[in-house]
Design a protein around this motif. Structure first.
Motif, PDB file in Angstrom:
ATOM      1  N   ASN A 144       0.809  -1.226   0.000  1.00 52.47           N
ATOM      2  CA  ASN A 144       0.000   0.000   0.000  1.00 52.47           C
ATOM      3  C   ASN A 144       0.840   1.273   0.000  1.00 52.47           C
ATOM      4  O   ASN A 144       0.625   2.191   0.790  1.00 52.47           O
ATOM      5  N   GLY A 145       1.833   1.338  -0.905  1.00 45.69           N
ATOM      6  CA  GLY A 145       2.627   2.544  -1.076  1.00 45.69           C
ATOM      7  C   GLY A 145       3.802   2.695  -0.137  1.00 45.69           C
ATOM      8  O   GLY A 145       4.576   3.656  -0.259  1.00 45.69           O
ATOM      9  N   THR A 146       3.983   1.770   0.805  1.00 43.75           N
ATOM     10  CA  THR A 146       5.097   1.888   1.751  1.00 43.75           C
ATOM     11  C   THR A 146       6.433   1.871   1.027  1.00 43.75           C
ATOM     12  O   THR A 146       7.331   2.673   1.324  1.00 43.75           O
ATOM     13  N   LEU A 147       6.575   0.951   0.085  1.00 49.99           N
ATOM     14  CA  LEU A 147       7.772   0.866  -0.747  1.00 49.99           C
ATOM     15  C   LEU A 147       7.341   1.213  -2.173  1.00 49.99           C
ATOM     16  O   LEU A 147       6.706   0.398  -2.848  1.00 49.99           O
ATOM     17  N   PRO A 148       7.644   2.408  -2.648  1.00 55.28           N
ATOM     18  CA  PRO A 148       7.077   2.891  -3.914  1.00 55.28           C
ATOM     19  C   PRO A 148       7.497   2.109  -5.140  1.00 55.28           C
ATOM     20  O   PRO A 148       6.844   2.225  -6.187  1.00 55.28           O
ATOM     21  N   PHE A 149       8.542   1.316  -5.042  1.00 50.73           N
ATOM     22  CA  PHE A 149       8.993   0.548  -6.201  1.00 50.73           C
ATOM     23  C   PHE A 149       8.281  -0.797  -6.325  1.00 50.73           C
ATOM     24  O   PHE A 149       8.543  -1.556  -7.264  1.00 50.73           O
ATOM     25  N   LEU A 150       7.365  -1.099  -5.385  1.00 47.32           N
ATOM     26  CA  LEU A 150       6.594  -2.339  -5.441  1.00 47.32           C
ATOM     27  C   LEU A 150       5.114  -2.030  -5.619  1.00 47.32           C
ATOM     28  O   LEU A 150       4.640  -0.966  -5.215  1.00 47.32           O
ATOM     29  N   PRO A 151       4.346  -2.973  -6.201  1.00 50.02           N
ATOM     30  CA  PRO A 151       2.897  -2.759  -6.322  1.00 50.02           C
ATOM     31  C   PRO A 151       2.237  -2.642  -4.950  1.00 50.02           C
ATOM     32  O   PRO A 151       2.753  -3.185  -3.957  1.00 50.02           O
ATOM     33  N   ASP A 152       1.118  -1.966  -4.903  1.00 48.28           N
ATOM     34  CA  ASP A 152       0.404  -1.813  -3.640  1.00 48.28           C
ATOM     35  C   ASP A 152       0.000  -3.158  -3.050  1.00 48.28           C
ATOM     36  O   ASP A 152      -0.044  -3.323  -1.817  1.00 48.28           O
ATOM     37  N   ASP A 153      -0.317  -4.143  -3.917  1.00 43.95           N
ATOM     38  CA  ASP A 153      -0.787  -5.424  -3.400  1.00 43.95           C
ATOM     39  C   ASP A 153       0.337  -6.431  -3.178  1.00 43.95           C
ATOM     40  O   ASP A 153       0.074  -7.611  -2.911  1.00 43.95           O
ATOM     41  N   ALA A 154       1.584  -5.982  -3.263  1.00 46.51           N
ATOM     42  CA  ALA A 154       2.693  -6.844  -2.832  1.00 46.51           C
ATOM     43  C   ALA A 154       2.624  -6.978  -1.321  1.00 46.51           C
ATOM     44  O   ALA A 154       2.204  -6.054  -0.614  1.00 46.51           O
ATOM     45  N   VAL A 155       3.022  -8.128  -0.805  1.00 47.09           N
ATOM     46  CA  VAL A 155       3.079  -8.315   0.638  1.00 47.09           C
ATOM     47  C   VAL A 155       4.521  -8.131   1.096  1.00 47.09           C
ATOM     48  O   VAL A 155       5.424  -8.816   0.621  1.00 47.09           O
ATOM     49  N   ILE A 156       4.719  -7.179   1.988  1.00 42.89           N
ATOM     50  CA  ILE A 156       6.045  -6.859   2.497  1.00 42.89           C
ATOM     51  C   ILE A 156       6.130  -7.199   3.976  1.00 42.89           C
ATOM     52  O   ILE A 156       5.109  -7.386   4.640  1.00 42.89           O
ATOM     53  N   ASN A 182      12.579  -8.161  -7.860  1.00 41.09           N
ATOM     54  CA  ASN A 182      12.698  -9.418  -8.593  1.00 41.09           C
ATOM     55  C   ASN A 182      11.895 -10.517  -7.907  1.00 41.09           C
ATOM     56  O   ASN A 182      11.094 -11.227  -8.543  1.00 41.09           O
ATOM     57  N   VAL A 183      12.072 -10.670  -6.594  1.00 43.97           N
ATOM     58  CA  VAL A 183      11.384 -11.748  -5.875  1.00 43.97           C
ATOM     59  C   VAL A 183       9.889 -11.473  -5.788  1.00 43.97           C
ATOM     60  O   VAL A 183       9.074 -12.403  -5.810  1.00 43.97           O
ATOM     61  N   THR A 184       9.492 -10.195  -5.712  1.00 40.20           N
ATOM     62  CA  THR A 184       8.070  -9.877  -5.744  1.00 40.20           C
ATOM     63  C   THR A 184       7.435 -10.326  -7.056  1.00 40.20           C
ATOM     64  O   THR A 184       6.314 -10.864  -7.072  1.00 40.20           O
ATOM     65  N   ALA A 185       8.134 -10.119  -8.163  1.00 43.77           N
ATOM     66  CA  ALA A 185       7.624 -10.583  -9.458  1.00 43.77           C
ATOM     67  C   ALA A 185       7.474 -12.098  -9.462  1.00 43.77           C
ATOM     68  O   ALA A 185       6.467 -12.646  -9.957  1.00 43.77           O
ATOM     69  N   TYR A 186       8.479 -12.800  -8.911  1.00 40.22           N
ATOM     70  CA  TYR A 186       8.373 -14.255  -8.788  1.00 40.22           C
ATOM     71  C   TYR A 186       7.154 -14.638  -7.948  1.00 40.22           C
ATOM     72  O   TYR A 186       6.382 -15.543  -8.319  1.00 40.22           O
ATOM     73  N   GLU A 187       6.943 -13.963  -6.805  1.00 40.90           N
ATOM     74  CA  GLU A 187       5.832 -14.312  -5.928  1.00 40.90           C
ATOM     75  C   GLU A 187       4.486 -14.101  -6.624  1.00 40.90           C
ATOM     76  O   GLU A 187       3.539 -14.866  -6.400  1.00 40.90           O
TER      77      GLU A 187
END
Length: 421
Positions: free
Chosen positions: A326-338, A367-372
């Motif tokens: 949800n925007g915490t890390l701007p280089f990842l999608p909002d629906d990525a789980v961090i 990279n790993v987010t894309a894999y996930e």
């Protein structure tokens, strides 16, 4: 308050029970339900759990059941700790990837993908039944791979938070090295599940003094030895990576090691046999020392802290959890789980702000987010090509020939758990 543990027949469970008993003022409960389809183990561990409660003076009741709907009915929180396929499946996850010269591990690489494919459909079925029976219950997921499983739960709209014990383990170790209490230590913990770095170690809270440079100067050798990484690497990075980063930073070295020693799954299976023998002793009324070697250290304390904060606003105000970006890390999608520090309360986790990350870490996370993302697609929809795409995207695989071979191996070893295979 009622809590339910799905996977209550796990040998982990006495660690959880011990935490519930010791920390009953933080998380008062009247009823604890242990649910598991393995009746023999469930009754054994249920009896030990009652003895632990009695020894420590906890007045709550502990019941066991193999029926999920009964277990979750009226529960305030449901904890998931599953291993679909058991240690036998883990043994496979840790061995067949080595044939391609790739790391064999149960939560990352090809083995981690196999575990995700087995686990996600089962967890989603459980969560759907929880929602039908008790839609207000929080789901706390400790089931690996936590990041992918939590993302699946959140994507389906479940009230879910992912939990890992890596951060609390670092907190306890750093506190001991610094000569302070764990409550004094706040970690600038950032990354994905099992792909995290401690970029700061602060005393007193998020705005406290960052003592990480001093910690590395004074105790770098000790920290490096725990991580099985060279001290020089820590000095160059000026952060503390989780021990799972060794699979990336020393991949070939790890593969050579794994090829020359028994798998972790074999070690754990042997340990579980010993633990079950100990649990069967009617005089045992505390968790045995051997359990500390099983893994999951401090899991109970992290689980109590999180459940207390979600259910009543008690517990630590800031905790490391797995939740939507949800925007915490701007280089990842909002629906990525961090996996980051978050403010925790009855409305759920709200990630704290994170300073801009070095591309060295941000790039690997992306990279790993894309894999996930591809792994979750494969888990939800199946198909050889989706498995291949996920493996090709994983930085621990990456080559098409390896991805092809590993896809065939994964499907062959997991057919009984893959409805589409």
């Amino acid at each position: 308050m009622k809590l339910t543990v799905v996977g209550g027949g796990s040998t982990y469970t006495p660690e959880l029970i011990d935490g519930f008993a010791r920390l009953r003022d933080t998380l008062p409960m009247e009823e604890l339900v242990l649910m598991d389809p393995a009746t023999d183990r469930l009754e054994l561990i249920g009896a030990l759990a009652r003895r632990i409660f009695a020894r420590q003076g906890h007045t709550g009741t502990i019941t066991t059941t193999t029926d999920l709907d009964t277990a979750v009915d009226g529960a305030d929180a449901v904890l998931l700790q599953l291993r679909v396929g058991g240690q036998a499946a883990r043994e496979q996850d840790e061995t067949w990837p080595l044939d391609c010269g790739c790391v064999g591990q149960e939560t990352t690489g090809a083995g981690g993908l196999a575990k995700a494919l087995r686990t996600v459909p089962v967890v989603l079925d459980i969560a759907d039944r929880v929602r039908r029976t008790n839609p207000t219950a929080w789901i706390i997921d400790f089931t690996n791979p936590v990041g992918i499983v939590t993302r699946a739960l959140l994507k389906e709209g479940h009230k879910a938070v992912g939990l890992c014990n890596v951060a609390i383990g670092f907190q306890r170790k750093f506190a001991a090295l610094l000569g302070v209490t764990p409550a004094d230590v706040h970690l600038d913990h950032v990354g994905l599940n099992h792909l995290t770095w401690e970029t700061g170690v602060r005393l007193g809270g998020p705005e406290g003094e960052n003592v990480l440079p001093k910690l590395l100067t004074d105790h770098g050798d000790t920290i490096a030895a725990d991580l099985h990484l060279p001290r020089t690497l820590l000095d160059r990075l000026a952060v503390v990576p989780s021990y799972y980063l060794r699979y990336y930073y020393a991949h070939d070295e790890v593969v050579r090691e794994l090829r020359t020693k028994p798998s972790r799954a074999a070690e754990v299976a042997a340990m579980e046999r010993q633990l079950l023998e100990l649990y069967a002793d009617p005089a045992l009324d505390e968790k045995p020392e051997l359990l500390s070697k099983r893994g999951g250290a401090y899991y109970s304390e992290a689980a109590v802290d999180l459940a207390a904060a979600l259910l009543s606003g008690a517990g630590s105000p800031h905790q490391v959890v797995n939740t939507y970006n949800n925007g915490t890390l701007p280089f990842l999608p909002d629906d990525a789980v961090i996996e980051v520090q978050a403010a925790i309360g009855p409305t759920g986790p709200a990630p704290l702000s994170v300073p801009a990350l070095d591309p060295l870490y941000a790039g690997l996370m992306a990279n790993v987010t894309a894999y996930e993302d591809l792994a979750l697609d494969a888990a939800l929809r199946g198909g050889r090509d989706r498995v291949f795409r996920a493996l090709l995207a994983h930085p621990l695989v990456g080559q098409y020939a390896y991805a092809d071979t590993l896809t065939d191996q994964l499907i062959a070893h997991n057919q009984e758990h893959l409805a589409w295979a």
